[in-house]
Design a protein around this motif. Structure first.
Motif, PDB file in Angstrom:
ATOM      1  N   PRO A   1       0.801  -1.225   0.000  1.00  0.00           N
ATOM      2  CA  PRO A   1       0.000   0.000   0.000  1.00  0.00           C
ATOM      3  C   PRO A   1       0.832   1.272   0.000  1.00  0.00           C
ATOM      4  O   PRO A   1       0.303   2.358  -0.257  1.00  0.00           O
ATOM      5  CB  PRO A   1      -0.816  -0.116   1.283  1.00  0.00           C
ATOM      6  CG  PRO A   1      -0.020  -1.022   2.166  1.00  0.00           C
ATOM      7  CD  PRO A   1       0.667  -1.983   1.251  1.00  0.00           C
ATOM      8  N   PHE A   2       2.120   1.170   0.278  1.00  0.00           N
ATOM      9  CA  PHE A   2       3.029   2.321   0.240  1.00  0.00           C
ATOM     10  C   PHE A   2       4.437   1.780   0.029  1.00  0.00           C
ATOM     11  O   PHE A   2       4.717   0.608   0.285  1.00  0.00           O
ATOM     12  CB  PHE A   2       2.958   3.162   1.525  1.00  0.00           C
ATOM     13  CG  PHE A   2       2.460   2.408   2.725  1.00  0.00           C
ATOM     14  CD1 PHE A   2       3.256   1.467   3.357  1.00  0.00           C
ATOM     15  CD2 PHE A   2       1.177   2.609   3.200  1.00  0.00           C
ATOM     16  CE1 PHE A   2       2.784   0.751   4.447  1.00  0.00           C
ATOM     17  CE2 PHE A   2       0.693   1.898   4.292  1.00  0.00           C
ATOM     18  CZ  PHE A   2       1.503   0.965   4.920  1.00  0.00           C
ATOM     19  N   GLN A   3       5.321   2.664  -0.421  1.00  0.00           N
ATOM     20  CA  GLN A   3       6.692   2.237  -0.700  1.00  0.00           C
ATOM     21  C   GLN A   3       7.584   2.347   0.534  1.00  0.00           C
ATOM     22  O   GLN A   3       8.540   1.594   0.676  1.00  0.00           O
ATOM     23  CB  GLN A   3       7.282   3.101  -1.821  1.00  0.00           C
ATOM     24  CG  GLN A   3       6.533   2.982  -3.132  1.00  0.00           C
ATOM     25  CD  GLN A   3       6.978   4.024  -4.139  1.00  0.00           C
ATOM     26  OE1 GLN A   3       8.012   4.670  -3.968  1.00  0.00           O
ATOM     27  NE2 GLN A   3       6.203   4.201  -5.188  1.00  0.00           N
ATOM     28  N   SER A   4       7.286   3.321   1.382  1.00  0.00           N
ATOM     29  CA  SER A   4       8.120   3.574   2.553  1.00  0.00           C
ATOM     30  C   SER A   4       7.244   3.828   3.766  1.00  0.00           C
ATOM     31  O   SER A   4       6.121   4.317   3.639  1.00  0.00           O
ATOM     32  CB  SER A   4       9.026   4.794   2.332  1.00  0.00           C
ATOM     33  OG  SER A   4       9.822   4.636   1.189  1.00  0.00           O
TER      34      SER A   4
ATOM     35  N   ALA B   1      20.061  24.024  -1.887  1.00  0.00           N
ATOM     36  CA  ALA B   1      18.903  23.406  -2.537  1.00  0.00           C
ATOM     37  C   ALA B   1      19.153  21.936  -2.812  1.00  0.00           C
ATOM     38  O   ALA B   1      18.286  21.083  -2.568  1.00  0.00           O
ATOM     39  CB  ALA B   1      18.578  24.142  -3.837  1.00  0.00           C
ATOM     40  N   GLU B   2      20.342  21.623  -3.290  1.00  0.00           N
ATOM     41  CA  GLU B   2      20.685  20.230  -3.583  1.00  0.00           C
ATOM     42  C   GLU B   2      20.697  19.392  -2.306  1.00  0.00           C
ATOM     43  O   GLU B   2      20.173  18.274  -2.267  1.00  0.00           O
ATOM     44  CB  GLU B   2      22.047  20.170  -4.275  1.00  0.00           C
ATOM     45  CG  GLU B   2      22.467  18.769  -4.679  1.00  0.00           C
ATOM     46  CD  GLU B   2      23.817  18.748  -5.393  1.00  0.00           C
ATOM     47  OE1 GLU B   2      24.183  17.704  -5.940  1.00  0.00           O
ATOM     48  OE2 GLU B   2      24.496  19.792  -5.385  1.00  0.00           O
ATOM     49  N   GLU B   3      21.293  19.931  -1.253  1.00  0.00           N
ATOM     50  CA  GLU B   3      21.396  19.186   0.007  1.00  0.00           C
ATOM     51  C   GLU B   3      20.027  18.980   0.647  1.00  0.00           C
ATOM     52  O   GLU B   3      19.708  17.879   1.106  1.00  0.00           O
ATOM     53  CB  GLU B   3      22.320  19.944   0.970  1.00  0.00           C
ATOM     54  CG  GLU B   3      23.780  19.918   0.546  1.00  0.00           C
ATOM     55  CD  GLU B   3      24.633  20.881   1.358  1.00  0.00           C
ATOM     56  OE1 GLU B   3      24.086  21.495   2.307  1.00  0.00           O
ATOM     57  OE2 GLU B   3      25.833  21.034   1.052  1.00  0.00           O
ATOM     58  N   VAL B   4      19.222  20.026   0.685  1.00  0.00           N
ATOM     59  CA  VAL B   4      17.891  19.918   1.302  1.00  0.00           C
ATOM     60  C   VAL B   4      17.039  18.906   0.557  1.00  0.00           C
ATOM     61  O   VAL B   4      16.359  18.072   1.165  1.00  0.00           O
ATOM     62  CB  VAL B   4      17.202  21.299   1.346  1.00  0.00           C
ATOM     63  CG1 VAL B   4      15.730  21.158   1.740  1.00  0.00           C
ATOM     64  CG2 VAL B   4      17.914  22.213   2.337  1.00  0.00           C
TER      65      VAL B   4
ATOM     66  N   GLU C   1      14.541  13.495   0.449  1.00  0.00           N
ATOM     67  CA  GLU C   1      14.392  12.209  -0.239  1.00  0.00           C
ATOM     68  C   GLU C   1      14.613  11.031   0.717  1.00  0.00           C
ATOM     69  O   GLU C   1      14.009   9.981   0.574  1.00  0.00           O
ATOM     70  CB  GLU C   1      15.387  12.107  -1.397  1.00  0.00           C
ATOM     71  CG  GLU C   1      15.054  12.959  -2.606  1.00  0.00           C
ATOM     72  CD  GLU C   1      13.977  12.356  -3.492  1.00  0.00           C
ATOM     73  OE1 GLU C   1      13.476  11.269  -3.155  1.00  0.00           O
ATOM     74  OE2 GLU C   1      13.641  12.991  -4.513  1.00  0.00           O
ATOM     75  N   THR C   2      15.485  11.228   1.705  1.00  0.00           N
ATOM     76  CA  THR C   2      15.823  10.147   2.642  1.00  0.00           C
ATOM     77  C   THR C   2      15.168  10.339   4.002  1.00  0.00           C
ATOM     78  O   THR C   2      15.573   9.706   4.975  1.00  0.00           O
ATOM     79  CB  THR C   2      17.352  10.054   2.807  1.00  0.00           C
ATOM     80  OG1 THR C   2      17.864  11.343   3.203  1.00  0.00           O
ATOM     81  CG2 THR C   2      18.011   9.631   1.501  1.00  0.00           C
ATOM     82  N   TYR C   3      14.179  11.239   4.071  1.00  0.00           N
ATOM     83  CA  TYR C   3      13.403  11.485   5.308  1.00  0.00           C
ATOM     84  C   TYR C   3      14.274  11.987   6.457  1.00  0.00           C
ATOM     85  O   TYR C   3      13.939  11.781   7.621  1.00  0.00           O
ATOM     86  CB  TYR C   3      12.633  10.223   5.729  1.00  0.00           C
ATOM     87  CG  TYR C   3      11.796   9.649   4.615  1.00  0.00           C
ATOM     88  CD1 TYR C   3      10.668  10.315   4.146  1.00  0.00           C
ATOM     89  CD2 TYR C   3      12.164   8.464   3.985  1.00  0.00           C
ATOM     90  CE1 TYR C   3       9.914   9.816   3.089  1.00  0.00           C
ATOM     91  CE2 TYR C   3      11.416   7.950   2.924  1.00  0.00           C
ATOM     92  CZ  TYR C   3      10.298   8.629   2.483  1.00  0.00           C
ATOM     93  OH  TYR C   3       9.561   8.134   1.443  1.00  0.00           O
ATOM     94  N   ARG C   4      15.376  12.688   6.126  1.00  0.00           N
ATOM     95  CA  ARG C   4      16.190  13.306   7.167  1.00  0.00           C
ATOM     96  C   ARG C   4      15.711  14.748   7.357  1.00  0.00           C
ATOM     97  O   ARG C   4      16.364  15.716   6.971  1.00  0.00           O
ATOM     98  CB  ARG C   4      17.665  13.240   6.816  1.00  0.00           C
ATOM     99  CG  ARG C   4      18.265  11.854   6.918  1.00  0.00           C
ATOM    100  CD  ARG C   4      18.044  11.186   8.270  1.00  0.00           C
ATOM    101  NE  ARG C   4      18.525  11.975   9.399  1.00  0.00           N
ATOM    102  CZ  ARG C   4      19.724  11.838   9.951  1.00  0.00           C
ATOM    103  NH1 ARG C   4      20.551  10.929   9.496  1.00  0.00           N
ATOM    104  NH2 ARG C   4      20.062  12.593  10.979  1.00  0.00           N
TER     105      ARG C   4
END
Length: 872
Positions: free
Chosen positions: A504-507, A615-618, A623-626
């Protein structure tokens, strides 16, 4: 702009505006890629607590971020009927009227339940909106809605017809107060002081006695056997004998069972199949009868004997112990601390009982859920929960899905007068199957977790094929607390695989528990609970959101300290003032959709490069839920690099003292992109500020919530500009620190000497001389090696020296300097005395001696500087 920062002036304004414009409603026919999060449905009559606030913040952050990335992003809201919790609240309300649900009858009682639901359901929506939730409220669901009820019946019928649902006797957690079976999740284990009673059981036809121990002597009245380990040599002779049950006289067989631990107690265990889960299993293995001696209300039954029938279970315990003592059967009583299950809702100790219930066999479904994680189709974040997932699902037991309540999904099973059962989608189908209309529906309702297990797809219209289901299922991520990983998350995965053949979800992002500032669990009894809405009133919704997101670190609980909230409110104030200042200085400049950095000055190239990296870091952190790392990066970029540095660097350009004609455009464009980066975390403030930026319409004509999320532009990356500005900022920071350390008066003339290690750096610093003089308020900068007498240092490849000129001292300042010199002279003499003492130097640890020498050196330098200042 108002000089004073006050979130109350704009937060509700934007919440109302977003809702009125329908910015968060989705279109399943959109060609854009979908993104979907289902809200973990809070109880319909509940009030949001800090755990809800945390999870809602993270869900909203993710949805706003993906929406700005161009995804058709759905955050679907809803509430859970919460069978036991809600029914209990209404029953308590009836008690105040002197009524019971039995007196009202099922139909009238359910009318009261629905009235209660209608009165309180809107509370959840209002509370979520105050936090800034960007839900699609047009798709709001309730677990007892007609559509979801139809999905529940469909799921039940399918499972029943596949042989996965059955009805029978099994051991359950029984709540005597609620008069229903309850799930393991609704049982709270408490460590309580008790007693361990050692009881002697005579062996039939002999003088021998054996001793067993129990914490619940009232249950011995239902004993039907005694167990020993099959390899315990001490008791093998008893397998052909029988024990006599004290107070009752019933004889009990001895059985051998590997569940018994020979080392624990005497190595003999009494078997009470009706009132203990392990005993129930042993009873079934050995064909022992079950005798119920405690009823559903916690009272002793007639089977307990005339002397105890009708007594409360705890009073019966007292009287059983008294009679055992009088009869000479009580060998020993010892104090014993142990864990006892209590009903989470009603607070009393639960009673393990054998009861006729509906059960779902989930072995096969659990196996598929295990494979999903093992094969990487489902990701648990953090992955430290994988072992727990495997342990639970690898040792799963049949799920008791029936509850003896009236509020909930009534089980779709009908009985004829002779007890034959027909499971069907509705009564009409049941009558057709049974060939008669003389049917009675099963009075029980389904466990709330059964309907909640269908939530990811029942909310989208399953079992019907429809555009919403096709577009948004499977969903993308679930954000919830780790405490319901098994009870809800696992069941959703099992149900999703069973009915849709897809996870039902990926993560699954599993948050920690929100605790108080000292790390203690929040509870009303401790008086340390925090109300999210009261915090919103005090600090603003954005500060609460930022605090929660910044503290969400994988695998850790979250200590909520009001000082952190105050700090992030100050962060909002910083952004407010920075934007207000910027708008007053940029003149006719406008936000630019694109900026070519090639012809810009170094400070402008530097801030664009830092923004691109941020922007790239955020984006990577999200993307990794940090969320903690993303917020930390945003905070330091906004406060440090943008506000504390670039805006300061821009002031001489705005004042016309340096030639940087496009600084206004750059500042506005950096503000625009920075606010868009921050929007998912602090939506209200960023919308309020972004709407004030001249030319923001080129990014989006209406709202920042639909503007594009900034990406890390490679064209803006400039390692050379970053290195140069790092050196410049290091020089400024160190010179400011030296002036403070040297206590150079503001009126003093200061000469700064700079000598760079490379020609390129030297050229850059010479080029930035006007900027350095502005930032440091220094009259003269010499690009040479520092002269004798200057205070020197080396930072980022730049040797610097600070030399203060003479200052005419007034009497008060001269007196202060003389007093400090006198104090230092005394301290220096004491330190020199210690270091000249051979005994001290030889016996003291080397690090202590070195520290003393370093301190002496610092004091001597300081005294020298003060004497120079005094001499002028």
């Amino acid at each position: 702009m108002d000089k004073h920062f006050n979130p109350a002036n704009y937060e509700k304004k934007w919440q109302d505006h977003w809702a009125a414009q329908g910015y968060f409603e989705v279109d399943p026919s959109s060609p854009a890629a979908s993104y979907c999060i289902m809200i973990p449905p809070p109880n319909v009559t509940g009030k949001l607590h800090m755990g809800h606030a945390l999870q809602s913040t993270l869900q909203d952050l993710l949805v706003r971020w993906r929406r700005m990335q161009g995804r058709e992003a759905l955050w679907l809201p809803g509430t859970d009927h919460a069978g036991i919790a809600t029914q209990l609240m209404v029953e308590r309300s009836l008690e105040q009227e002197g009524l019971t649900r039995q007196e009202l009858g099922r139909e009238r009682f359910l009318e009261r339940m629905w009235a209660w639901k209608e009165e309180y359901q809107d509370n959840i929506r209002v509370q979520l909106q105050k936090l800034g939730a960007s839900c699609d409220w047009s798709r709001e669901r309730f677990t007892l809605d007609d559509g979801l009820s139809r999905a529940v019946r469909e799921a039940f019928v399918r499972l029943y017809r596949k042989g996965k649902i059955r009805r029978g006797e099994y051991m359950v957690n029984w709540s005597p107060v609620l008069d229903t079976a309850i799930s393991d999740l609704e049982v709270e284990m408490k460590t309580v002081p008790g007693r361990l009673y050692h009881i002697a059981y005579p062996i039939e036809g002999s003088d021998e006695r054996i001793v067993v121990a129990t914490t619940r002597p009232e249950t011995m009245l239902g004993d039907t056997g005694i167990a020993l380990h099959p390899e315990d040599e001490r008791y093998q002779h008893l397998l052909e004998r029988r024990a006599v049950l004290p107070l009752v006289g019933r004889t009990l067989p001895f059985v051998a069972d590997r569940l018994v631990e020979p080392e624990f107690g005497t190595g003999l265990v009494k078997i009470t199949p009706f009132h203990d889960p392990n005993d129930f299993e042993m009873g079934q293995r050995h064909g022992l009868p079950s005798i119920q001696v405690i009823d559903r209300r916690g009272k002793m039954t007639e089977a307990a004997g005339e002397a105890f029938a009708g007594l409360d279970r705890f009073e019966a315990r007292r009287q059983v112990v008294e009679q055992l003592r009088d009869g000479g059967y009580l060998v020993e009583v010892e104090e014993h601390v142990h864990n006892v299950g209590h009903s989470q809702r009603s607070g009393e100790a639960i009673e393990p009982l054998v009861s006729t219930q509906w059960f779902c066999d989930v072995d096969e479904m659990a196996g598929r859920a295990l494979e999903s994680v093992r094969e990487g189709r489902l990701q648990l974040v953090p992955d430290t929960w994988v072992k727990t997932w495997e342990h639970w699902l690898g040792n799963i037991k049949p799920w008791c899905i029936s509850r003896q309540l009236w509020w909930g999904h009534q089980i779709p099973a009908w009985y004829t007068s002779d007890g034959e059962c027909f499971v069907a989608h509705d009564r009409a189908e049941a009558e057709e199957l049974a060939g008669t209309d003389q049917l009675t529906q099963d009075p029980d309702v389904l466990d709330t977790w059964f309907s909640s297990g269908l939530w990811p797809f029942s909310t989208l219209g399953w079992p019907d094929e429809n555009p919403d289901l096709a577009k948004f299922y499977p969903t993308d991520v679930l954000v919830t607390g780790h405490d319901i990983l098994f009870f809800w998350v696992a069941r959703m995965v099992m149900m999703g695989l069973e009915f849709t053949d897809a996870e039902p979800f990926q993560s699954v992002h599993l948050t920690g528990l929100v605790r108080d500032a000292q790390g203690q669990k929040m509870s009303k009894t401790k008086g340390n609970t925090l109300d999210p809405l009261e915090l919103v009133e005090e600090y603003g919704a954005d500060a609460i959101r930022f605090t929660l997101a910044a503290l969400d670190s994988p695998g850790r609980d979250i200590p909520m300290d009001p000082q952190r909230m105050a700090g992030y409110r100050a962060f909002g104030n910083k952004l407010w003032n920075a934007t207000r200042f910027s708008l007053s200085k940029v003149g006719d400049a406008q936000v630019q959709e694109e900026i070519e950095p090639r012809d810009l000055a170094v400070p402008e190239r530097w801030i664009l490069s830092r923004l691109a990296r941020t922007a790239e870091e955020v984006d990577g952190f999200l993307e990794t839920y940090r969320f903690d790392e993303a917020c930390n990066r945003l905070y330091h970029f906004f406060w440090g690099e943008l506000c504390d540095w670039y805006i300061e660097l821009s002031k001489p350009a705005f004042a016309g003292t340096v030639e940087r004609p496009r600084s206004g455009e750059v500042l506005l464009s950096v503000l625009d992109r920075s606010l868009r980066l921050l929007h998912p975390v602090m939506p209200h403030l960023t919308e309020e500020l972004w709407q004030r930026l001249p030319g923001h319409e080129v990014i989006h004509p209406e709202t920042i919530a639909r503007a594009s999320y900034p990406t890390g532009l490679d064209a803006w990356l400039d390692a050379e500009a970053e290195a140069q500005m790092t050196a410049l900022m290091a020089v400024v920071t160190r010179v400011r620190a030296l002036r403070a350390e040297m206590e150079i008066p503001a009126k003093a003339t200061v000469t700064l000497s700079l000598s760079a290690e490379s020609a390129e750096l030297d050229s850059f610093l010479r080029e930035q001389q006007p900027l350095l003089q502005f930032l440091l308020r220094i009259e003269e900068i010499r690009f040479e090696v520092a002269p004798d007498g200057a205070t020197q240092d080396l930072v980022e490849g730049v040797a610097l020296g600070v030399l203060a000129g003479a200052v005419e001292l007034d009497a008060a300042e001269r007196q202060r300097l003389e007093a400090e010199i006198e104090k230092l002279t005394g301290l220096i003499a004491a330190a020199e005395g210690r270091l000249s003492n051979e005994a001290f130097v030889s016996r003291a640890p080397a690090e202590v001696v070195e520290k003393q020498r370093a301190t002496l050196d610092q004091m001597q330098q300081r005294r020298s500087q003060l004497r120079q200042g005094l001499q002028g």
